[in-house]
Each structure stands twice: as structure tokens, then as C-alpha cells.
Design a protein around this motif. Structure first.
Motif, PDB file in Angstrom:
ATOM      1  N   THR A 127       0.843  -1.189   0.000  1.00 36.38           N
ATOM      2  CA  THR A 127       0.000   0.000   0.000  1.00 36.38           C
ATOM      3  C   THR A 127       0.886   1.249   0.000  1.00 36.38           C
ATOM      4  O   THR A 127       2.109   1.170   0.146  1.00 36.38           O
ATOM      5  N   HIS A 128       0.256   2.395  -0.136  1.00 36.33           N
ATOM      6  CA  HIS A 128       1.027   3.635  -0.095  1.00 36.33           C
ATOM      7  C   HIS A 128       1.721   3.817   1.248  1.00 36.33           C
ATOM      8  O   HIS A 128       2.820   4.365   1.322  1.00 36.33           O
ATOM      9  N   ARG A 129       1.110   3.306   2.313  1.00 35.95           N
ATOM     10  CA  ARG A 129       1.738   3.412   3.633  1.00 35.95           C
ATOM     11  C   ARG A 129       2.997   2.549   3.724  1.00 35.95           C
ATOM     12  O   ARG A 129       3.954   2.892   4.431  1.00 35.95           O
ATOM     13  N   ASP A 130       2.995   1.426   3.010  1.00 40.63           N
ATOM     14  CA  ASP A 130       4.164   0.545   3.023  1.00 40.63           C
ATOM     15  C   ASP A 130       5.374   1.181   2.342  1.00 40.63           C
ATOM     16  O   ASP A 130       6.510   0.727   2.539  1.00 40.63           O
ATOM     17  N   LEU A 131       5.147   2.197   1.532  1.00 39.74           N
ATOM     18  CA  LEU A 131       6.248   2.849   0.829  1.00 39.74           C
ATOM     19  C   LEU A 131       6.887   3.973   1.639  1.00 39.74           C
ATOM     20  O   LEU A 131       7.946   4.483   1.263  1.00 39.74           O
TER      21      LEU A 131
END
Length: 221
Positions: free
Chosen positions: A100-104
Motif C-alpha cells: 500500500t502507499h503506507r508501506d512505501l
């Protein structure tokens, strides 16, 4: 002689680079999160006649990283060579469809914000010297993205783009920027990926100042 700052210094590549550049007369600034580990590295290099100091900082904290490099400059003298080579966290390496965008957020902090903060901190000193070398060390996903390592694939690509832009922009100022790609793991005893062999490669990149991207081994190895 001037200083090399090794960001992400550890007992493998970081120690080997410290020995290699130390033999050439450079002082060694070791930057990593673990103060105890830094103390061990400093003791080992000092025992071999190398001037070395440790500076604790997390590369995901740009202000702390800049402060560590400032302290290294004040303690050891001008930083002529910067090596950015911290080992990515395992949790950055998730399959692309599960990322997800949070994982980046972590990978980008690690591989984009960190190197940008480091370069901005040392660049004025290099310009004052009239010379310098900036070395980025990355895995093979910087060149060939891997679907199960989305975070590092994306962030390494951004780091590579930043490095290449610096290479093109700073060459006229006598500051050489280069990248060493190490496919797979660093392997003691390997004819191309042993830490001492890699340290020799980085020294050669610093001295010969030719081209941006270099490969420690074949990408399919």
C-alpha cells in the motif's frame, strides 16, 4: 588527508571500505544506528592503524543524519567521500499487490530522504575543497524491479534517479557521483562480492571517476 563518511556502516562492507580507504590515508567516519556496533568497528579499525570515529544516527531521521555528518566534519575534518550504503529493512520487501502507499513510507525515507539529506549536508564542504566523491550502493532491484520486493524496487529506482541527476550536474564542479549495484547478497569469499573485493571496487570508482553505474556482478547471478 580528508575523510570518508560511510553511512550504514557494518561489520561487512562498511568495515572493508574503512580498511581500504584507511590504507590510503583517509580518516573514517562510520555512521549507523547501533552505538555498540559502531564502537566495535572503530576499535577494529583503530587496531589496524586507521583513524576512525563512530557517529550514531538513523538514516530515516534526516535531521539526526545531518547532525552526525556535521559532527564527523568537526571531529575528523572535511568529508571528501560520502558512501550511502545502509542495508534495507526486510519489511520493505513485500509483494507489489500487497504493498500500500503506507508501506512505501519507510523505503522512501530510507532510500530517498536519507541520501538527499546526506548529500545536502556534505556538498558545501566538497565544493569548498574543489573535489569530492559520492558513492551510492544498491541491490539489483535498483536496475531490475522484483515483484516480491516492491518497496526497495521503487525506492532504489528513485535513489538511482537522484544519483544520476547529481552525476550529471556535479561533474563540472569536480564532484564525482557513482553507483555500485550488488546483485544478491554480499558473500565473504566470493570472487566478486566479497566485502574486500567490493571495497576495492569502490576505491577504484573513487580514483578513476568514470561513469555513473557500475556492477559488482552479473544481474542474473
Amino acid at each position: 588527508m580528508t575523510t570518508i563518511a560511510i553511512i550504514g556502516a557494518g561489520p561487512g562492507l562498511g568495515a572493508a571500505v574503512g580498511r581500504r580507504f584507511g590504507r590510503e590515508g583517509h580518516d573514517i567516519a562510520l555512521v549507523a544506528r547501533d552505538r555498540a556496533g559502531l564502537d566495535v568497528l572503530v576499535a577494529g579499525l583503530s587496531g589496524q592503524g586507521v583513524t576512525a570515529r563512530g557517529f550514531a544516527a538513523d538514516v530515516r531521521d534526516p535531521e539526526a543524519l545531518a547532525a552526525a555528518l556535521d559532527a564527523a566534519n568537526a571531529t575528523l575534518g572535511p568529508i571528501e567521500v560520502l558512501q550511502y550504503s545502509p542495508v534495507p529493512h526486510r519489511d520493505f520487501m513485500r509483494p507489489v499487490l500487497e504493498t500500500t502507499h503506507r508501506d512505501l513510507h519507510g523505503p522512501v525515507e530510507f532510500s530517498v530522504y536519507g541520501p538527499v539529506a546526506a548529500v545536502q549536508q556534505v556538498l558545501p564542504g566538497m565544493r569548498a575543497l574543489g573535489r569530492g566523491t559520492i558513492l551510492f550502493v544498491n541491490g539489483g532491484t535498483a536496475v531490475v524491479p522484483h515483484p516480491d520486493r516492491a518497496g526497495t524496487s521503487i525506492a532504489f529506482a528513485a535513489e538511482s534517479a537522484y544519483g544520476h541527476l547529481l552525476h550529471d550536474r556535479l561533474a563540472a564542479e569536480g564532484i564525482h557521483v557513482a553507483q555500485l549495484i550488488i546483485p544478491g547478497a554480499i558473500i565473504p569469499g566470493h570472487h566478486r562480492k566479497d566485502p574486500d573485493v567490493l571495497a576495492d571496487a569502490l576505491w577504484t570508482m573513487h580514483r578513476e571517476r568514470h561513469g555513473f553505474r557500475h556492477f559488482a556482478d552479473d544481474l542474473d547471478s
